[in-house]
Design an enzyme around this catalytic site. Sequence first.
Site, PDB file in Angstrom:
ATOM      1  N   LYS A 102       3.425   6.553   0.050  1.00  0.00           N
ATOM      2  CA  LYS A 102       4.066   5.351  -0.479  1.00  0.00           C
ATOM      3  C   LYS A 102       5.437   5.590  -1.137  1.00  0.00           C
ATOM      4  CE  LYS A 102      -0.295   2.935  -0.789  1.00  0.00           C
ATOM      5  NZ  LYS A 102      -0.377   1.659  -0.140  1.00  0.00           N
ATOM      6  N   ASP A 148      -5.610  11.902  -6.101  1.00  0.00           N
ATOM      7  CA  ASP A 148      -4.868  11.241  -5.034  1.00  0.00           C
ATOM      8  C   ASP A 148      -3.780  10.358  -5.654  1.00  0.00           C
ATOM      9  OD1 ASP A 148      -3.926   9.840  -2.888  1.00  0.00           O
ATOM     10  OD2 ASP A 148      -5.846   8.933  -2.326  1.00  0.00           O
ATOM     11  N   TYR A 168     -10.122   4.364  -2.630  1.00  0.00           N
ATOM     12  CA  TYR A 168      -9.684   4.440  -1.232  1.00  0.00           C
ATOM     13  C   TYR A 168      -8.773   5.649  -1.076  1.00  0.00           C
ATOM     14  CZ  TYR A 168      -7.273   2.972   3.088  1.00  0.00           C
ATOM     15  OH  TYR A 168      -6.741   2.908   4.357  1.00  0.00           O
TER      16      TYR A 168
HETATM   17  C1  LIG Z   1      -5.003   5.905  -3.177  1.00  0.00           C
HETATM   18  C2  LIG Z   1      -4.634   5.825  -1.722  1.00  0.00           C
HETATM   19  N1  LIG Z   1      -4.752   6.927  -0.960  1.00  0.00           N
HETATM   20  C3  LIG Z   1      -4.425   6.917   0.343  1.00  0.00           C
HETATM   21  C4  LIG Z   1      -3.947   5.783   0.952  1.00  0.00           C
HETATM   22  C5  LIG Z   1      -3.588   5.793   2.415  1.00  0.00           C
HETATM   23  O1  LIG Z   1      -2.209   5.749   2.566  1.00  0.00           O
HETATM   24  P1  LIG Z   1      -1.537   5.220   3.940  1.00  0.00           P
HETATM   25  O2  LIG Z   1      -1.702   3.741   3.969  1.00  0.00           O
HETATM   26  O3  LIG Z   1      -0.119   5.665   3.841  1.00  0.00           O
HETATM   27  O4  LIG Z   1      -2.264   5.878   5.063  1.00  0.00           O
HETATM   28  C6  LIG Z   1      -3.793   4.623   0.191  1.00  0.00           C
HETATM   29  C7  LIG Z   1      -3.268   3.387   0.830  1.00  0.00           C
HETATM   30  O5  LIG Z   1      -3.270   2.319   0.269  1.00  0.00           O
HETATM   31  C8  LIG Z   1      -4.159   4.638  -1.176  1.00  0.00           C
HETATM   32  O6  LIG Z   1      -4.072   3.532  -1.919  1.00  0.00           O
END
Ligand SMILES: Cc1ncc(COP(=O)(O)O)c(C=O)c1O
Length: 432
Positions: free
Chosen positions: A272, A244, A151
């Site tokens: 986060k 990521d 994700y």
């Molecule tokens: C690996 C990863 N990238 C991007 C995101 C998206 O982050 P946000 O919820 O701050 O938009 C998440 C959210 O859980 C994530 O787990």
Amino acid sequence: MGEVSVTRSTERSAALFERAQRALVDGVSSPSRGPLNYHPHPLYMARGSGGRMTDVDGNEYVDLMLAFGALIHGHAHPRLVDAMQRAVADGALTATASEVEVEVAERISAVHPSAERVRFANTGTEACMAALRLVRGYTGRSKIVKFEGHYHGWADAYSLRSNMPGGPDVDSLGIPAGALADTLVVPWNDADAVEQALDANRGEVAAIVTEPVMANLGVIPPVDGYLTTLRELADAHGALLYVDETVTGFRLGAGGACGRFGVRADLVTFGKALGAGFPVAAIAGRADVMDALAGGAVLHYGTQNANPALLAVVRESLALLDAPAYADLERLADTLVAGLRDALAGENVLVQYVGPMLQVYFTDGETDAIRSYRDFGAHVDRDRFNSFVHALFDEGVYTSPSPALHSVLCTAHTDEDVERVVTAARAAAARI
Ligand SMILES: Cc1ncc(COP(=O)(O)O)c(C=O)c1O
């Protein structure tokens, strides 16, 4: 989902949910917080302090969800509260250049092996969207290789969970096929699959995009050497490696997963834990790649980017994240995982973890590890986990009832919190 009888009163949450459904879609503000995962109603939280949270009925919980991992220092850390109060008094938002953005960017560059330049954004989704445009803009190529079950926020081009022979598994309605036409999805932890995808699309792949620890199907670590192999494959095909680190950044050590696993990424994204509870995210990477953003050549705007009040909190948070803080997190995690494995020994349960990120998987007993999206689909008992977590709520522990999410520890957690969780897990398992 099996109902779990409860002993604590959650009457006020029940009443709020009743009311909320008339005002808010699903009674909440994000699907994972609502009826999809919680029954008969979500728990409405009133406040948090350190590693604990209290709901509107006055029930206290050891918080292992920590705002999906955002709260690296737990709730309301006094130094962060103080930093925020002082910064807000100076005017929260200027949307101009500021000293604090320079300081925080310097700090990120100093501790993360892949961060030569930094650009601030507000959420992980937004940073991942900008990174996608950047890898395409820098390379002049359109395709990306991403992985099953990973994700990267909810932007269209990432919203393909898998693409197996049975047909594509698209995350959402409303995504035109064209938006996914350049998204190649292969199994993770399988270097051959990546190589085949790169060979079949020679000269067309802008980047390999990966979570370094699969954190959106619990906690699935990379197999030994896998991230380094992705680095080599990217280099061999003239593609970028974009890692990521939204979940892992500033959680698995100051250098994130890249530092921990010794891999050099061309581009990373943070969210986060970087924001420590506030909407601060960042894109960072190799200077020449990042410089493609210069002057808006690859366009990324944002009125709220690098909000000085929020960055004042981030500066304070990063100062707290020293080597002893990370060492303590690792020690607490080892203790918690050993305790959970012991408490749940009679169950078909696997506890997987990397540093302070962990997941309890209730399985069919047919596997010794969850290594991929396909393993997760084949072996994980989602309903049993959901019932377990609802029993945990009643035992005073909060985490997400979805087995696809995971639990985390923060610097505010104590040995006593860990003991409480282990005792609660033992009791919860006996109740389901
Ligand atoms: C690996 C990863 N990238 C991007 C995101 C998206 O982050 P946000 O919820 O701050 O938009 C998440 C959210 O859980 C994530 O787990």
